[in-house]
Design a protein around this motif. Structure first.
Motif, mmCIF file in Angstrom:
data_model
loop_
_atom_site.group_PDB
_atom_site.id
_atom_site.type_symbol
_atom_site.label_atom_id
_atom_site.label_comp_id
_atom_site.label_asym_id
_atom_site.label_seq_id
_atom_site.Cartn_x
_atom_site.Cartn_y
_atom_site.Cartn_z
ATOM 1 N N LEU A 193 30.906 -66.680 -29.831
ATOM 2 C CA LEU A 193 30.662 -65.415 -29.140
ATOM 3 C C LEU A 193 29.424 -64.729 -29.712
ATOM 4 C CD1 LEU A 193 34.277 -64.043 -28.725
ATOM 5 C CD2 LEU A 193 32.636 -64.364 -26.885
ATOM 6 N N HIS A 194 29.282 -64.787 -31.024
ATOM 7 C CA HIS A 194 28.101 -64.208 -31.657
ATOM 8 C C HIS A 194 26.823 -64.904 -31.192
ATOM 9 C CE1 HIS A 194 25.366 -62.606 -34.603
ATOM 10 N NE2 HIS A 194 25.203 -63.783 -35.173
ATOM 11 N N ARG A 195 26.840 -66.233 -31.146
ATOM 12 C CA ARG A 195 25.652 -66.984 -30.728
ATOM 13 C C ARG A 195 25.349 -66.709 -29.248
ATOM 14 N NH1 ARG A 195 22.473 -67.187 -32.906
ATOM 15 N NH2 ARG A 195 21.448 -69.098 -32.247
ATOM 16 N N ALA A 196 26.399 -66.570 -28.435
ATOM 17 C CA ALA A 196 26.188 -66.267 -27.018
ATOM 18 C C ALA A 196 25.494 -64.920 -26.856
ATOM 19 C CB ALA A 196 27.519 -66.281 -26.266
ATOM 20 N N HIS A 197 25.852 -63.953 -27.681
ATOM 21 C CA HIS A 197 25.152 -62.663 -27.656
ATOM 22 C C HIS A 197 23.675 -62.851 -27.991
ATOM 23 C CE1 HIS A 197 27.864 -59.088 -27.243
ATOM 24 N NE2 HIS A 197 28.757 -60.052 -27.298
ATOM 25 N N GLU A 198 23.400 -63.676 -28.976
ATOM 26 C CA GLU A 198 22.016 -63.899 -29.387
ATOM 27 C C GLU A 198 21.201 -64.609 -28.310
ATOM 28 O OE1 GLU A 198 20.422 -63.076 -32.424
ATOM 29 O OE2 GLU A 198 22.181 -61.785 -32.596
ATOM 30 N N HIS A 199 21.839 -65.518 -27.588
ATOM 31 C CA HIS A 199 21.129 -66.305 -26.579
ATOM 32 C C HIS A 199 21.029 -65.601 -25.228
ATOM 33 C CE1 HIS A 199 20.365 -70.030 -28.703
ATOM 34 N NE2 HIS A 199 21.609 -70.084 -29.121
ATOM 35 N N THR A 214 20.625 -71.578 -36.059
ATOM 36 C CA THR A 214 20.285 -70.237 -36.541
ATOM 37 C C THR A 214 18.875 -70.258 -37.108
ATOM 38 O OG1 THR A 214 21.220 -70.739 -38.716
ATOM 39 C CG2 THR A 214 22.685 -69.710 -37.095
ATOM 40 N N GLY A 215 18.400 -69.098 -37.545
ATOM 41 C CA GLY A 215 17.060 -69.003 -38.131
ATOM 42 C C GLY A 215 15.984 -69.086 -37.074
ATOM 43 N N ASP A 216 14.835 -69.640 -37.434
ATOM 44 C CA ASP A 216 13.725 -69.780 -36.486
ATOM 45 C C ASP A 216 14.085 -70.862 -35.474
ATOM 46 O OD1 ASP A 216 12.235 -67.887 -37.813
ATOM 47 O OD2 ASP A 216 11.338 -69.362 -39.172
ATOM 48 N N ARG A 217 14.353 -70.456 -34.282
ATOM 49 C CA ARG A 217 14.818 -71.403 -33.282
ATOM 50 C C ARG A 217 14.239 -71.040 -31.931
ATOM 51 N NH1 ARG A 217 17.791 -67.227 -33.832
ATOM 52 N NH2 ARG A 217 18.856 -66.279 -32.053
ATOM 53 N N GLU A 218 14.200 -72.011 -31.070
ATOM 54 C CA GLU A 218 13.806 -71.761 -29.688
ATOM 55 C C GLU A 218 15.022 -71.284 -28.910
ATOM 56 O OE1 GLU A 218 10.810 -71.998 -28.120
ATOM 57 O OE2 GLU A 218 9.972 -72.283 -30.140
ATOM 58 N N PRO A 219 14.853 -70.353 -27.989
ATOM 59 C CA PRO A 219 15.994 -69.966 -27.150
ATOM 60 C C PRO A 219 16.414 -71.134 -26.272
ATOM 61 C CG PRO A 219 13.962 -68.996 -26.309
ATOM 62 C CD PRO A 219 13.618 -69.631 -27.630
ATOM 63 N N GLU A 255 19.624 -55.548 -22.928
ATOM 64 C CA GLU A 255 19.265 -55.497 -24.340
ATOM 65 C C GLU A 255 18.534 -56.749 -24.816
ATOM 66 O OE1 GLU A 255 21.507 -56.706 -28.099
ATOM 67 O OE2 GLU A 255 22.503 -54.889 -27.386
ATOM 68 N N GLY A 256 18.884 -57.903 -24.268
ATOM 69 C CA GLY A 256 18.288 -59.153 -24.718
ATOM 70 C C GLY A 256 16.850 -59.358 -24.278
ATOM 71 N N LEU A 298 15.149 -63.505 -21.343
ATOM 72 C CA LEU A 298 16.425 -64.128 -21.683
ATOM 73 C C LEU A 298 17.508 -63.749 -20.678
ATOM 74 C CD1 LEU A 298 16.772 -63.865 -25.587
ATOM 75 C CD2 LEU A 298 16.399 -65.902 -24.212
ATOM 76 N N CYS A 299 17.519 -62.471 -20.293
ATOM 77 C CA CYS A 299 18.570 -62.014 -19.386
ATOM 78 C C CYS A 299 18.436 -62.636 -17.999
ATOM 79 C CB CYS A 299 18.533 -60.487 -19.291
ATOM 80 S SG CYS A 299 18.984 -59.687 -20.842
ATOM 81 N N GLU A 300 17.217 -62.745 -17.516
ATOM 82 C CA GLU A 300 16.996 -63.359 -16.205
ATOM 83 C C GLU A 300 17.389 -64.831 -16.236
ATOM 84 O OE1 GLU A 300 15.930 -64.351 -12.343
ATOM 85 O OE2 GLU A 300 16.514 -62.478 -13.303
ATOM 86 N N ARG A 301 17.079 -65.499 -17.340
ATOM 87 C CA ARG A 301 17.428 -66.916 -17.471
ATOM 88 C C ARG A 301 18.950 -67.105 -17.463
ATOM 89 N NH1 ARG A 301 14.413 -69.499 -22.391
ATOM 90 N NH2 ARG A 301 12.610 -69.010 -21.083
#
Length: 403
Positions: free
Chosen positions: A161-167, A215-220, A330-331, A335-338
């Motif tokens: 759930l946390h990662r989904a928020h980030e993505h 996590t860290g430096d990553r591509e969306p 917020e994202g 990201l949100c459109e994707r």
């Protein structure tokens, strides 16, 4: 701009706090054990009770053709038979469900009644009762109590759930974020249950899962990654594996209800204010809680609401997210459109017990498929053959309609 960015950082920090368990709040306790079994009870055991009951009812109907009950009761009849207050989103189950009392049209077994009520979304998520993990890791044990029961019933890792928020859309998109999280959890289940040598052949892509978990430096996640995860969710929504056990050792909900509980967890995780809609023990505070799931003005008490009431809230929230302008996300708009583009066409439809019209259609479709397999009317032109096939299927299912 700076204040907006700070607010975004604070919101994301609150998500991390809630999901990773840094916010340690004592789990609510009661001075004395609660008594009413129809309200305070554990999840029913695994097993497809609905299928077992349907088969037994069909056999009984064969033995006694004049029986006054229906093996395929429509959803409103199940709701009326199982809920104490069918019109309330906070209804408990009927006390008779937990007794040996005869309820017309329902199984005599208390375990089967409880399991069917669970699978039809008529139960709740009270901490320590309907949401009591049998297996959990430290990150679940230390969850913020308001979030924990929904994570358990959703059967999704808090980290996902946390990662989904980030993505995705973060606090702006709890419904779509939940869909992404459930899709990722499903992919994780596929990866764990599929031998490495077979994954490519059956389309199980561990590379997408690794990018989601990174996590860290990553591509969306790319548009292709999100489209793949959306397809996984479509597949999960098309199946009903009644009576399975989820990752926390508890009876699993149907996929649409899992997403709804995950959406409730996502929504609660970013709350920075108190939750007056619920009392400390998770019960509804009716003077503050919404009386209708779709009420945009007041929040629901999710823990005391039935799964199908939370599902109704989730659908309303999903529609709001799909209609919102991207500049409020917020994202960030990209990201949100994707995320929206990938998941907008997912149809998280759920009907409870099928109504009679659907059962009639299913019978019709099965006979039509059988006739197609037997190559009926193969010599006729395409459209004519198809019409003849449908006509014959209808008359085989409903011979009384013959002219």
């Amino acid at each position: 701009m700076a204040s907006s960015r700070s607010a975004s950082v604070r919101a994301r920090a609150s998500v991390t706090i809630a999901f990773l368990g840094v916010m340690l709040v004592a789990c609510p306790t009661w001075a004395s054990p609660p008594q009413p079994a129809n309200r305070f009870h554990l999840a029913p055991r695994a097993g497809d009770a609905y299928q077992a009951w349907t088969r037994a009812a069909l056999h009984q109907l064969t033995e006694t053709p004049s029986a006054s009950f229906e093996p395929f009761m429509p959803d409103p009849q199940w709701v009326a038979a199982l809920l104490d207050e069918p019109a309330s989103p906070y209804s408990d189950l009927r006390p008779a469900v937990f007794s040996s009392d005869v309820i017309r049209g329902l199984p005599g077994s208390m375990q089967k009644r409880r399991a069917i009520a669970w699978d039809l979304g008529l139960d709740k998520a009270l901490t320590g009762y309907q949401a009591r993990a049998q297996r959990f890791s430290a990150d679940v044990e230390t969850q913020w109590p308001a979030v924990r029961p929904h994570i358990i019933k959703a059967g999704v890792k808090p980290y996902y759930l946390h990662r989904a928020h980030e993505h995705g859309g973060g606090a702006s998109y709890p419904a779509l974020t939940a869909e992404l999280a459930v899709a990722a959890q499903t992919l994780r289940d596929w990866v764990d249950s599929t031998p490495e040598s077979l994954r490519d052949a059956v389309g199980v892509r561990i590379d997408v899962l690794r990018r989601f978990e990174a996590t860290g430096d990553r591509e969306p996640l790319s548009a292709d990654d999100l489209a793949y995860l959306a397809d996984i969710l479509r597949g999960e929504l098309s199946m009903f594996r009644a009576g399975n056990v989820n990752i926390f050792g508890q009876r699993e909900l149907p996929a649409p209800l899992r997403i709804a509980r995950a959406a409730a967890a996502s929504w609660l995780a970013v709350r920075t204010s108190a939750a007056p809609e619920c009392h400390e023990d998770g019960s509804v505070n009716r003077s503050h809680a919404a009386s209708r799931p779709e009420d945009p003005a007041r929040p629901m008490c999710f823990s005391d609401a039935t799964d199908r009431a939370v599902y109704a809230w989730y659908l309303a929230e999903r529609n709001r997210e799909l209609a919102a302008t991207l500049d409020t996300c917020e994202g960030g708009p990209v990201l949100c459109e994707r995320l929206r583009r990938a998941f907008a066409s997912v149809a998280p439809t759920w009907m409870g017990a099928f109504p009679r019209a659907v059962m009639r259609y299913a019978n019709h479709a099965e006979v039509a498929e059988l006739l197609m397999a037997q190559d009926v009317d193969a010599g006729a032109p395409g459209d004519t053959a198809y019409l003849h096939l449908l006509q014959r299927a209808h008359l085989l299912v409903y011979p009384g309609d013959r002219p």
